[in-house]
Design a protein around this motif. Sequence first.
Motif, PDB file in Angstrom:
ATOM      1  N   THR A  15      -0.970  10.785   3.622  1.00  0.00           N
ATOM      2  CA  THR A  15      -1.222   9.484   2.988  1.00  0.00           C
ATOM      3  C   THR A  15      -0.541   8.601   4.058  1.00  0.00           C
ATOM      4  OG1 THR A  15      -1.173  10.637   0.670  1.00  0.00           O
ATOM      5  CG2 THR A  15      -0.504   8.136   1.131  1.00  0.00           C
ATOM      6  N   GLN A  43       0.718  -1.219  -0.149  1.00  0.00           N
ATOM      7  CA  GLN A  43       0.089   0.052   0.012  1.00  0.00           C
ATOM      8  C   GLN A  43       0.738   1.444  -0.116  1.00  0.00           C
ATOM      9  OE1 GLN A  43      -2.485  -0.801   3.460  1.00  0.00           O
ATOM     10  NE2 GLN A  43      -4.149  -1.288   2.270  1.00  0.00           N
ATOM     11  N   GLU A  96       2.306   1.638  -3.545  1.00  0.00           N
ATOM     12  CA  GLU A  96       1.120   2.111  -4.312  1.00  0.00           C
ATOM     13  C   GLU A  96       1.005   3.558  -4.248  1.00  0.00           C
ATOM     14  OE1 GLU A  96      -2.307  -0.398  -3.956  1.00  0.00           O
ATOM     15  OE2 GLU A  96      -1.036  -2.062  -4.588  1.00  0.00           O
ATOM     16  N   ASN A  97       0.751   4.037  -2.976  1.00  0.00           N
ATOM     17  CA  ASN A  97       0.517   5.601  -2.401  1.00  0.00           C
ATOM     18  C   ASN A  97       1.714   6.318  -3.117  1.00  0.00           C
ATOM     19  OD1 ASN A  97      -1.819   4.997  -1.497  1.00  0.00           O
ATOM     20  ND2 ASN A  97      -1.352   4.574   0.377  1.00  0.00           N
TER      21      ASN A  97
END
Length: 119
Positions: free
Chosen positions: A102, A30, A33-34
């Motif tokens: 994020t 994750q 991806e972020n």
Amino acid sequence: MAKRGGFPGGMGMPGNMGNLMKQAQKMQRQMEENQRALEEQEFTATAGGGAVEVSVSGKREITKVKLAEEVVDPDDIEMLEDLIVAATNEALRKVEEATAATMSKLTGGLGGLGGGFPF
């Protein structure tokens, strides 16, 4: 008689440790991806009431500088330089804020390092 203690199944990881590793791997994916998504974004800031506009990519690379004609004064280069610096720094702050937001979404559930662990 069964041996007590140690890890069940001989050399394998205990269930909780295996789940923890899976969660860590998922969080790593994750985060990657972020990070890619942030790198594709563009952050723009202005200075001097919009006379100078600077855009920065999520990779922290300047992608655009836009100057209003009236701010280009050959007799006052220092003011123009200061406005470019101010707009660039503000655009970079926006990248940092987006990155921090994020990351906090991903790590917010951890409750701090070691939080919730029984040791």
